[in-house]
Write an enzyme that holds these catalytic residues in place. Sequence first.
Site, PDB file in Angstrom:
ATOM      1  N   HIS A  34      15.227 -39.986 -65.543  1.00  0.00           N
ATOM      2  CA  HIS A  34      16.404 -39.139 -65.716  1.00  0.00           C
ATOM      3  C   HIS A  34      16.610 -38.892 -67.209  1.00  0.00           C
ATOM      4  O   HIS A  34      16.010 -39.561 -68.040  1.00  0.00           O
ATOM      5  CB  HIS A  34      17.670 -39.864 -65.214  1.00  0.00           C
ATOM      6  N   GLU A 116      16.946 -44.042 -67.258  1.00  0.00           N
ATOM      7  CA  GLU A 116      17.581 -42.952 -67.997  1.00  0.00           C
ATOM      8  C   GLU A 116      17.026 -42.912 -69.414  1.00  0.00           C
ATOM      9  O   GLU A 116      16.888 -43.955 -70.060  1.00  0.00           O
ATOM     10  CB  GLU A 116      19.097 -43.163 -68.082  1.00  0.00           C
ATOM     11  N   HIS A 154      13.847 -36.747 -61.818  1.00  0.00           N
ATOM     12  CA  HIS A 154      14.977 -36.447 -60.947  1.00  0.00           C
ATOM     13  C   HIS A 154      14.858 -35.025 -60.390  1.00  0.00           C
ATOM     14  O   HIS A 154      15.194 -34.766 -59.235  1.00  0.00           O
ATOM     15  CB  HIS A 154      16.278 -36.628 -61.738  1.00  0.00           C
ATOM     16  N   ASP A 164      16.801 -32.821 -64.563  1.00  0.00           N
ATOM     17  CA  ASP A 164      16.367 -33.822 -65.547  1.00  0.00           C
ATOM     18  C   ASP A 164      15.147 -34.601 -65.065  1.00  0.00           C
ATOM     19  O   ASP A 164      14.929 -34.688 -63.868  1.00  0.00           O
ATOM     20  CB  ASP A 164      17.542 -34.762 -65.879  1.00  0.00           C
TER      21      ASP A 164
END
Length: 185
Positions: A34, A116, A154, A164
């Site tokens: 992400h 992330e 993602h 993303d």
Amino acid sequence: MDIRDNHWLTDARHCRSPHQDARPAGEISAVVLHSISLPPGRFGSDDITDLFMGRLDSRRDPFFNQIAHLRVSAHCLIRRDGYIIQYVGFNQRAWHAGVSCWQGRQRLNDFTVGVELEGDARSFTRHQYVSLVRLAHALMGRYPVITPDRFIGHQHIAPLRKTDPGPSFDWQYFKQLLLANPGPV
């Protein structure tokens, strides 16, 4: 970088998010990448950690009014300088994928690791790629079902909803680094 028996990284800051629960079958077989910046387009604050910890102050930025109520997390965040923060043990389910589907399977939070990258559609740093490769090797070493082809974006699992990590994430460069360094970086 290693993963301890308790499913936490040795070389990361640990910040246990309340936004997690038990994996239903304990399977860990893919990684979802992400990207995030809070507020959008800004880097370097603790706002991402505050979001994942459920303590984001909606008064700090107008955008935060839209997201402060969310109960979301990721297993790890890789900051712009490559520093890793782990929020959820890999044996637990982080709340990162949302409604998604990959290879005919839904409920991806049940079997994936959420990573992330602090960034947006513009760019990611070399430090982030290097840390991601180190993390990838640790994950593949600990959970052998995870292979280089089981790192997905993602946008690949929720294409109508998410974009993303986005077009600036260089998948070819990431895979090149990953395969060129068969062991820990």
